[in-house]
Design a protein around this motif. Structure first.
Motif, PDB file in Angstrom:
ATOM      1  N   VAL A 173       0.476  -1.118  -0.334  1.00 47.78           N
ATOM      2  CA  VAL A 173       0.226   0.209  -0.267  1.00 47.78           C
ATOM      3  C   VAL A 173       0.854   0.813   0.566  1.00 47.78           C
ATOM      4  O   VAL A 173       0.363   1.485  -0.359  1.00 47.78           O
ATOM      5  CB  VAL A 173      -0.913  -0.024   1.355  1.00 47.78           C
ATOM      6  N   TYR A 174       1.770   0.671   1.558  1.00 47.60           N
ATOM      7  CA  TYR A 174       3.053   2.758   1.006  1.00 47.60           C
ATOM      8  C   TYR A 174       3.097   2.506  -0.519  1.00 47.60           C
ATOM      9  O   TYR A 174       3.751   3.543  -0.734  1.00 47.60           O
ATOM     10  CB  TYR A 174       3.754   2.344   2.360  1.00 47.60           C
ATOM     11  N   PHE A 175       3.904   1.617  -0.970  1.00 48.42           N
ATOM     12  CA  PHE A 175       5.328   1.895  -1.963  1.00 48.42           C
ATOM     13  C   PHE A 175       3.796   2.371  -3.241  1.00 48.42           C
ATOM     14  O   PHE A 175       4.261   2.920  -3.728  1.00 48.42           O
ATOM     15  CB  PHE A 175       5.511   0.665  -2.294  1.00 48.42           C
ATOM     16  N   LYS A 176       2.720   1.688  -4.054  1.00 49.83           N
ATOM     17  CA  LYS A 176       1.927   1.884  -4.150  1.00 49.83           C
ATOM     18  C   LYS A 176       1.443   3.930  -4.092  1.00 49.83           C
ATOM     19  O   LYS A 176       1.540   4.654  -4.698  1.00 49.83           O
ATOM     20  CB  LYS A 176       0.325   1.682  -4.762  1.00 49.83           C
ATOM     21  N   LEU A 177       1.424   4.268  -2.873  1.00 49.29           N
ATOM     22  CA  LEU A 177       1.400   5.914  -2.993  1.00 49.29           C
ATOM     23  C   LEU A 177       2.563   6.313  -2.886  1.00 49.29           C
ATOM     24  O   LEU A 177       1.869   7.569  -3.765  1.00 49.29           O
ATOM     25  CB  LEU A 177       0.903   5.982  -0.974  1.00 49.29           C
ATOM     26  N   ILE A 178       3.312   5.877  -2.682  1.00 44.21           N
ATOM     27  CA  ILE A 178       4.634   6.632  -2.827  1.00 44.21           C
ATOM     28  C   ILE A 178       4.916   6.906  -4.598  1.00 44.21           C
ATOM     29  O   ILE A 178       4.525   7.466  -4.724  1.00 44.21           O
ATOM     30  CB  ILE A 178       6.345   6.234  -2.194  1.00 44.21           C
ATOM     31  N   SER A 179       4.425   5.988  -5.161  1.00 50.10           N
ATOM     32  CA  SER A 179       4.594   5.906  -6.709  1.00 50.10           C
ATOM     33  C   SER A 179       3.806   6.573  -7.764  1.00 50.10           C
ATOM     34  O   SER A 179       3.756   7.296  -8.043  1.00 50.10           O
ATOM     35  CB  SER A 179       4.756   4.507  -7.238  1.00 50.10           C
ATOM     36  N   ALA A 180       2.704   6.966  -7.222  1.00 48.98           N
ATOM     37  CA  ALA A 180       1.469   7.810  -7.333  1.00 48.98           C
ATOM     38  C   ALA A 180       1.062   8.803  -6.985  1.00 48.98           C
ATOM     39  O   ALA A 180       1.774  10.156  -7.856  1.00 48.98           O
ATOM     40  CB  ALA A 180      -0.237   7.608  -6.842  1.00 48.98           C
ATOM     41  N   ILE A 181       2.772   9.119  -5.881  1.00 51.82           N
ATOM     42  CA  ILE A 181       2.877  10.948  -5.863  1.00 51.82           C
ATOM     43  C   ILE A 181       4.128  10.942  -6.657  1.00 51.82           C
ATOM     44  O   ILE A 181       3.845  12.511  -7.214  1.00 51.82           O
ATOM     45  CB  ILE A 181       3.520  10.576  -4.104  1.00 51.82           C
ATOM     46  N   ARG A 182       4.892  10.566  -6.621  1.00 48.27           N
ATOM     47  CA  ARG A 182       6.722  10.995  -7.130  1.00 48.27           C
ATOM     48  C   ARG A 182       5.881  10.840  -8.784  1.00 48.27           C
ATOM     49  O   ARG A 182       6.353  11.818  -9.652  1.00 48.27           O
ATOM     50  CB  ARG A 182       7.039   9.821  -7.395  1.00 48.27           C
ATOM     51  N   ALA A 183       4.654   9.969  -9.563  1.00 52.12           N
ATOM     52  CA  ALA A 183       4.223  10.064 -10.878  1.00 52.12           C
ATOM     53  C   ALA A 183       3.466  11.051 -11.023  1.00 52.12           C
ATOM     54  O   ALA A 183       2.967  11.172 -12.276  1.00 52.12           O
ATOM     55  CB  ALA A 183       3.494   8.862 -11.242  1.00 52.12           C
ATOM     56  N   GLU A 184       3.510  12.189  -9.968  1.00 52.53           N
ATOM     57  CA  GLU A 184       2.025  13.254 -10.205  1.00 52.53           C
ATOM     58  C   GLU A 184       1.011  12.408 -10.114  1.00 52.53           C
ATOM     59  O   GLU A 184       0.116  14.057 -11.774  1.00 52.53           O
ATOM     60  CB  GLU A 184       2.542  14.510 -10.913  1.00 52.53           C
ATOM     61  N   LYS A 185       0.311  11.988 -10.214  1.00 52.99           N
ATOM     62  CA  LYS A 185      -1.002  11.354 -10.413  1.00 52.99           C
ATOM     63  C   LYS A 185      -2.046  12.144  -9.516  1.00 52.99           C
ATOM     64  O   LYS A 185      -2.090  13.393  -9.029  1.00 52.99           O
ATOM     65  CB  LYS A 185      -1.015  10.194  -9.527  1.00 52.99           C
ATOM     66  N   SER A 186      -3.352  12.758  -9.498  1.00 53.90           N
ATOM     67  CA  SER A 186      -4.422  13.432  -9.809  1.00 53.90           C
ATOM     68  C   SER A 186      -4.793  13.243  -8.141  1.00 53.90           C
ATOM     69  O   SER A 186      -4.155  12.248  -8.202  1.00 53.90           O
ATOM     70  CB  SER A 186      -5.939  13.110 -10.816  1.00 53.90           C
ATOM     71  N   VAL A 187      -5.427  14.126  -7.689  1.00 52.17           N
ATOM     72  CA  VAL A 187      -5.739  13.553  -6.555  1.00 52.17           C
ATOM     73  C   VAL A 187      -6.711  12.140  -6.069  1.00 52.17           C
ATOM     74  O   VAL A 187      -6.399  12.086  -5.157  1.00 52.17           O
ATOM     75  CB  VAL A 187      -6.794  14.805  -5.597  1.00 52.17           C
TER      76      VAL A 187
END
Length: 542
Positions: A373-387
């Motif tokens: 879960v945490y790795f997916k969150l970090i990846s989404a943040i670094r990839a500048e995914k939408s809110v």
């Protein structure tokens, strides 16, 4: 490379100056290390041993026969300077005082002016070392020592340890011991000629099991990229010292580990300094740009560590996260603070992070599942995914039904029991109220674990007792150690004990119990339903 046995008196002689280069770790020996060295040398002195060996001193010869950078042996060399300085201060004989003084801070025999000290610490610590070791100024009072950085605290504590040891000796013994230290204590003195060899030697020493921290080795990687440019070395040292000031030396490895995860979103496959090698080598902008990013992250890490958030909801969520038995939630929060998601406030992110973390803790997920879960969150943040995409990660990994079913069952004795009760205590209060709890807390069974009193046997049979005993509705928080006086009494006597404990630490959910006239299965069930409703509002991910 050249190695030879040398006495302490020989290496601290003539115009030799030893410098601690910026890529080295700071002074970190504790008082027990110093006392052990003193006791070992004292035992050798008392036994009249012809020689006593204390290890190696590995240096880079910067100026032939005069100036050396210390690659290994800094802790012992610095401690020897502390000991000799204190011996100088304690002996009363003027000639002996002069001889010892030359070993740490030589003076011009004609003018009396001090020359370059035998040892130069890091620039940040040299002034303190000069004042309180070389110039013998009084040590800072205990009330001011918390303001000192870690190396300066170690110097202060170690000087006091040395004073305690040699202060018990008479003047003649002090001079004889000082002579033994200079003439009979040996090191293996190693000289190399290449500054570039420092990086290689550091890694060789680490492979030999020397106590080099990951932060030491990461720092050394940065300096190795500057190829000996002194101006750039000084600038980089200033930036690294800024990092140390922000986080503190003792927490550097921990911070750097969390920072690595906040960038990589993956488990480490090697040691921390090995993981950083590829990051540093591939970082656009070089070591200075890398340190700029790390310093920004360090400031955000300390916000997390110190709970420096403005709104009460964020502080509550962060306090709840710190009660969790693992800190894997730090990297995704650090990743968010370093690179905020447009449209997702800090308070909302912290709220969701607490919810998923508490759900997965109560669900007893394994480490791999939690990290996913945490790795997916970090990846989404670094990839500048939408809110919406970032929030979607929380939703995709939530399991509200399983979580609430587990929370509604027996929770006493589970790793999360106290954390759940404390958080529900906060949730029951006004949003503007933020409480912190310290000291020992006890979880009390209102209906006791053994039905010995008639009050309880009249109201609960074996089946209902087994059903409700360890559930939320029957549990209350008290301050202090477990109150054995209360465990089997009737309800009225228990309430008096609860109210007495309430004078020390007030728990609203416990006080509510004291407003009831009776503790029956109906009352217990009503409280269970209310707490589950609070839990839904606190941790449900819709």
């Amino acid at each position: 490379m050249k190695a030879e046995e040398s006495t302490v008196g020989h290496i601290l002689t003539d115009q030799i100056c030893y410098e601690i280069p910026p890529y080295q770790r700071p002074y970190s020996w504790k008082s027990e290390n110093v006392r052990q060295l003193l006791e070992d040398v004292w035992e050798a002195y008392e036994n009249s041993d012809e020689e006593y060996f204390i290890g190696s001193l590995i240096t880079i010869e910067i100026e032939k026969g005069k100036r050396y950078d210390v690659v290994d042996g800094q802790q012992r060399l610095t401690t020897l300077n502390l000991i000799l300085a204190r011996l100088r201060d304690h002996v009363e004989d003027g000639a002996a005082k002069a001889v010892l003084g030359k070993r740490v801070l030589p003076r011009n025999e004609l003018t009396g002016e001090t020359e370059t000290p035998r040892l130069l610490l890091r620039r940040k610590d040299q002034g303190f070392f000069r004042r309180h070791v070389l110039d013998s100024q009084p040590l800072p009072p205990p009330s001011e020592r918390s303001k000192l950085d870690a190396p300066q605290q170690r110097i202060t504590e170690n000087l006091e340890a040395i004073d305690g040891f040699i202060g018990q000796k008479d003047q003649q013994t002090l001079k004889l011991f000082a002579n033994y230290l200079l003439m009979k204590v040996y090191v293996v003195f190693v000289k190399t000629e290449s500054l570039k060899s420092a990086y290689r030697l550091f890694n060789v020493l680490n492979a030999r099991g020397m106590s080099l921290s990951n932060a030491d080795l990461i720092k050394n990687m940065l300096f190795s990229q500057l190829e000996g440019n002194q101006t750039l070395n000084d600038e980089l040292e200033d930036r690294w010292l800024e990092l140390e000031d922000i986080v503190g030396i003792e927490m550097l490895d921990s911070f750097l580990s969390h920072h690595r995860t906040s960038m990589m979103a993956a488990k480490a496959r090697g040691s921390l300094h090995e993981e950083y090698r590829s990051i540093i080598d591939g970082f656009v902008g070089g070591p200075f740009a890398f340190l700029d990013q790390v310093i920004l992250s360090a400031r955000n890490f300390m916000r997390i560590w110190d709970c420096e958030f403005q709104d009460a909801a964020s502080v509550r969520a962060l306090n709840a996260l710190w009660r969790v038995s693992y800190d894997e939630w730090i990297p995704p929060l650090l990743g968010y603070l370093n690179q905020p998601v447009r449209g997702l406030s800090e308070a909302k992110f912290l709220d969701l992070l607490e919810r998923i973390t508490m759900q997965n803790w109560v669900r007893r997920l394994g480490r791999t599942a939690r990290l996913t879960v945490y790795f997916k969150l970090i990846s989404a943040i670094r990839a500048e995914k939408s809110v919406d995409e970032v929030i979607g990660v929380f939703r995709a990994h939530a399991n509200n039904d399983e979580f609430i079913n587990l929370l509604g069952g027996e929770i006493y004795g589970k790793p999360f029991d106290a954390a759940v009760l404390l958080r529900l205590e906060e949730a029951a209060q006004d949003d503007s109220v933020t409480k912190t709890y310290s000291g020992r807390l006890t979880i009390e069974h209102v209906m006791p674990q053994a039905l010995k009193d008639a009050y309880w046997t009249d109201r609960f049979d074996t089946e209902s007792h087994g059903l409700w005993l360890h559930r939320l509705g029957n549990l209350a928080m008290l301050c202090g150690s477990k109150n054995y006086k209360a465990q089997y009494f009737d309800f009225d006597r228990k309430k008096k004990i609860y109210l007495d404990r309430d004078k020390k630490v007030s728990f609203d959910l416990t006080k509510e119990i004291c407003t009831l006239d009776e503790w029956t299965e109906t009352a217990l069930k009503a409280r269970q339903e209310r707490l589950i409703k609070l839990a839904l509002a606190t941790w449900l991910i819709d």
